[in-house]
Write a protein that holds these residues in place. Sequence first.
Motif, PDB file in Angstrom:
ATOM      1  N   MET A 174       0.569  -1.419  -0.223  1.00 19.14           N
ATOM      2  CA  MET A 174      -0.027  -0.270  -0.013  1.00 19.14           C
ATOM      3  C   MET A 174       0.620   1.208   0.474  1.00 19.14           C
ATOM      4  N   LYS A 175       0.170   2.060  -1.229  1.00 19.44           N
ATOM      5  CA  LYS A 175       1.101   3.445  -1.322  1.00 19.44           C
ATOM      6  C   LYS A 175       0.320   4.457  -0.595  1.00 19.44           C
ATOM      7  N   THR A 176       0.729   5.732  -0.143  1.00 20.08           N
ATOM      8  CA  THR A 176      -0.413   7.104  -0.604  1.00 20.08           C
ATOM      9  C   THR A 176       0.654   8.216  -1.762  1.00 20.08           C
ATOM     10  N   HIS A 177      -0.057   9.302  -2.074  1.00 15.55           N
ATOM     11  CA  HIS A 177       0.194  10.105  -3.077  1.00 15.55           C
ATOM     12  C   HIS A 177      -0.620  10.896  -2.820  1.00 15.55           C
ATOM     13  N   SER A 178      -0.056  12.479  -2.921  1.00 17.73           N
ATOM     14  CA  SER A 178      -1.359  13.105  -2.503  1.00 17.73           C
ATOM     15  C   SER A 178      -1.755  13.144  -3.642  1.00 17.73           C
ATOM     16  N   GLU A 179      -3.006  14.322  -3.041  1.00 16.75           N
ATOM     17  CA  GLU A 179      -4.227  14.274  -4.234  1.00 16.75           C
ATOM     18  C   GLU A 179      -3.517  15.887  -5.395  1.00 16.75           C
ATOM     19  N   GLU A 180      -2.677  16.588  -5.550  1.00 16.71           N
ATOM     20  CA  GLU A 180      -1.978  17.086  -6.378  1.00 16.71           C
ATOM     21  C   GLU A 180      -1.494  15.480  -7.270  1.00 16.71           C
ATOM     22  N   GLN A 181      -0.710  14.794  -6.817  1.00 15.97           N
ATOM     23  CA  GLN A 181      -0.141  13.778  -7.771  1.00 15.97           C
ATOM     24  C   GLN A 181      -1.585  12.790  -8.235  1.00 15.97           C
ATOM     25  N   PHE A 182      -2.085  12.353  -7.823  1.00 14.59           N
ATOM     26  CA  PHE A 182      -3.566  11.945  -7.859  1.00 14.59           C
ATOM     27  C   PHE A 182      -4.086  12.550  -9.446  1.00 14.59           C
ATOM     28  N   LEU A 183      -4.476  13.842  -9.096  1.00 18.54           N
ATOM     29  CA  LEU A 183      -4.892  14.325 -10.464  1.00 18.54           C
ATOM     30  C   LEU A 183      -3.914  14.640 -11.253  1.00 18.54           C
ATOM     31  N   LYS A 184      -2.551  15.211 -11.267  1.00 19.59           N
ATOM     32  CA  LYS A 184      -1.814  15.161 -12.308  1.00 19.59           C
ATOM     33  C   LYS A 184      -2.091  13.916 -13.212  1.00 19.59           C
ATOM     34  N   TRP A 185      -1.931  12.672 -12.255  1.00 20.16           N
ATOM     35  CA  TRP A 185      -1.490  11.799 -12.816  1.00 20.16           C
ATOM     36  C   TRP A 185      -3.251  11.090 -13.663  1.00 20.16           C
ATOM     37  N   ALA A 186      -4.555  11.625 -12.963  1.00 17.50           N
ATOM     38  CA  ALA A 186      -5.675  11.238 -13.412  1.00 17.50           C
ATOM     39  C   ALA A 186      -5.927  12.042 -15.445  1.00 17.50           C
ATOM     40  N   ARG A 239      -3.875  -3.635 -11.742  1.00 18.95           N
ATOM     41  CA  ARG A 239      -2.236  -3.489 -10.602  1.00 18.95           C
ATOM     42  C   ARG A 239      -2.109  -3.692  -9.543  1.00 18.95           C
ATOM     43  N   SER A 240      -2.955  -2.042  -9.910  1.00 16.62           N
ATOM     44  CA  SER A 240      -3.290  -1.897  -8.336  1.00 16.62           C
ATOM     45  C   SER A 240      -4.311  -0.701  -9.340  1.00 16.62           C
ATOM     46  N   CYS A 241      -4.790  -0.615  -7.285  1.00 16.33           N
ATOM     47  CA  CYS A 241      -5.909   0.825  -7.909  1.00 16.33           C
ATOM     48  C   CYS A 241      -5.783   2.331  -6.491  1.00 16.33           C
ATOM     49  N   LEU A 242      -6.294   3.260  -7.105  1.00 17.91           N
ATOM     50  CA  LEU A 242      -6.083   4.408  -6.609  1.00 17.91           C
ATOM     51  C   LEU A 242      -7.127   4.743  -6.088  1.00 17.91           C
TER      52      LEU A 242
END
Length: 197
Positions: free
Chosen positions: A1-13, A66-69
């Motif tokens: 299990m890993k964590t990401h910031s909201e900013e990182q997630f929205l950039k990925w999205a 492979r993974s779910c955010l």
Amino acid sequence: MKTHSEEQFLKWAEAHGMGLDERYPDSAVLTFKPNPALDRFWVVPPQPERRPYFLAHILDIIGEWRSCLVWRHMGSWPQSPNPQRPNEHVEFQIFKGIGMPTGTADIVEFESAERDQLTTLLFSTTIFGWSVGEDLYVVPNQAQHIIQTSHHDVVHVSFRQTEDLQQFVKRMDEESFRLPRTVPDATFETPEWMNKE
């Protein structure tokens, strides 16, 4: 299990053709872009013992991942339970048991090997999620679906392709998880597809 910031997630999205829907600036609604998403929702089974299978089945039929955010888009993971609320104590123990972060708004990434923990989190959310602040977005790494748990006791699924939607509906039907014919309550906006079907 890993964590990401909201900013990182929205950039990925954004890099994967998703983003916040400008029509709902106060609600952080995640959708596919530039085309509107194809959406459906299913009522969460009222029997608690049926819910894990329902949720695991959804994770099965979105295809290989492979993974779910997981994004608690209108709130953060709790720091501690309110002493006056027994439900929060139970939910907090579940969070601790599956290794969830506390007191943060980080996005949590579950590997496919952590599928049981993800299913447990979704199960807990369908039991204890009573407001929009507890709703979750779940996005698999293949970025072909967006799953949203809702405090209306439903799970929404968004699709990029009509064929994926049709196949998903068929697979849900096969397990007697059928599309609803009515909305779950008076505050729930009737979707366009329900008016057509």
